[in-house]
Design a protein around this motif. Structure first.
Motif, short mmCIF file in Angstrom:
data_model
loop_
_atom_site.label_atom_id
_atom_site.label_comp_id
_atom_site.label_asym_id
_atom_site.label_seq_id
_atom_site.Cartn_x
_atom_site.Cartn_y
_atom_site.Cartn_z
N ALA A 122 -11.34 -9.05 7.49
CA ALA A 122 -10.89 -9.85 6.34
C ALA A 122 -11.71 -9.57 5.09
N ASP A 123 -13.01 -9.31 5.25
CA ASP A 123 -13.83 -9.05 4.07
C ASP A 123 -13.58 -7.68 3.46
N ARG A 124 -12.80 -6.84 4.15
CA ARG A 124 -12.45 -5.51 3.63
C ARG A 124 -11.07 -5.48 2.99
N LEU A 125 -10.27 -6.53 3.18
CA LEU A 125 -8.94 -6.59 2.57
C LEU A 125 -9.09 -6.75 1.05
N ARG A 126 -8.32 -5.99 0.30
CA ARG A 126 -8.38 -6.04 -1.16
C ARG A 126 -7.08 -6.49 -1.79
N GLY A 127 -6.05 -6.71 -0.98
CA GLY A 127 -4.79 -7.20 -1.52
C GLY A 127 -3.60 -6.52 -0.87
N ALA A 128 -2.42 -6.92 -1.33
CA ALA A 128 -1.17 -6.35 -0.82
C ALA A 128 -0.13 -6.41 -1.93
N ARG A 129 0.85 -5.53 -1.82
CA ARG A 129 1.93 -5.51 -2.80
C ARG A 129 3.18 -4.92 -2.15
N LEU A 130 4.30 -5.13 -2.81
CA LEU A 130 5.53 -4.47 -2.39
C LEU A 130 5.70 -3.24 -3.26
N ASP A 131 6.08 -2.14 -2.65
CA ASP A 131 6.21 -0.89 -3.38
C ASP A 131 7.42 -0.14 -2.84
N LYS A 132 7.70 1.01 -3.44
CA LYS A 132 8.85 1.78 -2.97
C LYS A 132 8.49 3.06 -2.25
N GLY A 133 7.20 3.43 -2.23
CA GLY A 133 6.88 4.68 -1.56
C GLY A 133 5.42 4.86 -1.24
N ILE A 134 5.20 5.72 -0.27
CA ILE A 134 3.87 6.18 0.12
C ILE A 134 4.09 7.60 0.65
N ALA A 135 3.06 8.41 0.70
CA ALA A 135 3.19 9.84 1.02
C ALA A 135 4.23 10.12 2.09
N GLY A 136 5.26 10.83 1.71
CA GLY A 136 6.29 11.24 2.66
C GLY A 136 7.36 10.21 2.94
N LYS A 137 7.31 9.04 2.34
CA LYS A 137 8.32 8.02 2.60
C LYS A 137 8.64 7.29 1.31
N LEU A 139 11.42 4.46 -0.25
CA LEU A 139 12.44 3.47 0.09
C LEU A 139 12.95 2.82 -1.19
N THR A 140 13.79 1.82 -1.05
CA THR A 140 14.24 1.07 -2.21
C THR A 140 13.07 0.27 -2.77
N GLU A 141 13.20 -0.15 -3.99
CA GLU A 141 12.13 -0.92 -4.65
C GLU A 141 11.79 -2.15 -3.81
N GLY A 142 10.50 -2.32 -3.51
CA GLY A 142 10.04 -3.45 -2.72
C GLY A 142 10.28 -3.32 -1.23
N GLY A 143 10.68 -2.15 -0.75
CA GLY A 143 10.99 -1.97 0.66
C GLY A 143 9.80 -1.66 1.54
N LEU A 144 8.62 -1.53 0.92
CA LEU A 144 7.43 -1.14 1.67
C LEU A 144 6.30 -2.12 1.39
N LEU A 145 5.67 -2.61 2.44
CA LEU A 145 4.50 -3.48 2.31
C LEU A 145 3.28 -2.58 2.29
N VAL A 146 2.54 -2.60 1.18
CA VAL A 146 1.35 -1.76 1.04
C VAL A 146 0.12 -2.66 1.03
N VAL A 147 -0.76 -2.42 2.01
CA VAL A 147 -1.98 -3.20 2.15
C VAL A 147 -3.14 -2.34 1.65
N THR A 148 -3.92 -2.87 0.70
CA THR A 148 -5.08 -2.17 0.18
C THR A 148 -6.32 -2.73 0.85
N TRP A 149 -7.16 -1.82 1.36
CA TRP A 149 -8.37 -2.23 2.08
C TRP A 149 -9.47 -1.20 1.86
#
Length: 190
Positions: A122-137, A139-149
Motif C-alpha cells: 500500500a505504501d508503494r501505490l501512487r494512484g490509478a486512472r482510466l486510460d485507453k492504452g498501454i504497450a501493445g494494447k 482499447l476504447t477511452e477508459g477501457g483500461l485500469l492503469v495502476v501506478t506504483w
C-alpha cells in the motif's frame, strides 16, 4: 459421310516445370520468418538485461487484512510510468495473462495463472486512472485500469482490464484513496 472434327482436348492445368525455384522461394521465406522471430527474441532478452537492476517483485504477506475489492480480468503489461510504450519485461512483468486482483489494507495482490504473481504494498501505490492504452494494447477511452506504483527507484504503470468494465471507476477511487492515505501518513511521519 461426315468427318468428325476432334473437339478441343480436355482442359488441363499447366505442368509445374520448375520445382527447384518454387522450393527455393519457400526456403527463403522460411529463413526470413525464422530470422524475424530470432531478432524479436533477442530484443526481448536485451530489454530484460537492460532492466536487470529492477529489484525482485514483492510477495503478498501472510495476513493481508480485510479485502476491499476484487477483480477478475486480464493483465496487459507494465510500462515506465507516463511512457505507455516503454514496456517493462523484467521479472515477468511483460507477460500478458489472466489476473485476479485483490485490494486490501496491505496493498494490491495480483495473481496471474501461468505467470509470476506479485504484490504492490500500500505504501508503494501512487494512484490509478482510466486510460485507453498501454504497450501493445489499445482499447476504447477508459477501457483500461492503469495502476501506478513504485518499485525500487522506478515508477511503474500496470494495465488491467476487468471482465466487467463497470468496476473500473470503483477501483480508481479505492486505489487513489489508499495511495493518498499512505502518502499523507508518510508525510506526517517525517
Amino acid at each position: 459421310m461426315t468427318t468428325l472434327i476432334p473437339l478441343a482436348a480436355e482442359p488441363r492445368s499447366a505442368e509445374v516445370t520448375d520445382w527447384t525455384a518454387r522450393l527455393g522461394w519457400v526456403g527463403v521465406l522460411l529463413l526470413f520468418v525464422a530470422l524475424a522471430y530470432w531478432l524479436m527474441r533477442q530484443g526481448w532478452k536485451w530489454r530484460v538485461s537492460l532492466q536487470s537492476a529492477l529489484p525482485e517483485l514483492p510477495t503478498a504477506p501472510e495476513n493481508p487484512g480485510e479485502t476491499r475489492l476484487t477483480l477478475s480480468g486480464r493483465y496487459h503489461g507494465s510500462t515506465v510510468a507516463g511512457q505507455w510504450l516503454e514496456r517493462i519485461v523484467a521479472h515477468g512483468l511483460g507477460t500478458r495473462s489472466h489476473a485476479e486482483l485483490t485490494l486490501t489494507d496491505a496493498g494490491l495482490k495480483v495473481v496471474r495463472p501461468g505467470a509470476t504473481d506479485f504484490f504492490v504494498p500500500a505504501d508503494r501505490l501512487r494512484g490509478a486512472r482510466l486510460d485507453k492504452g498501454i504497450a501493445g494494447k489499445v482499447l476504447t477511452e477508459g477501457g483500461l485500469l492503469v495502476v501506478t506504483w513504485a518499485h525500487g527507484d522506478q515508477l511503474i504503470d500496470s494495465g488491467f482490464r476487468s471482465d466487467r468494465a463497470a468496476e473500473h471507476p470503483a477501483w480508481v477511487t479505492a486505489l487513489t484513496s489508499l495511495s493518498t492515505e499512505n502518502t499523507t501518513t508518510e508525510g506526517a511521519a517525517r
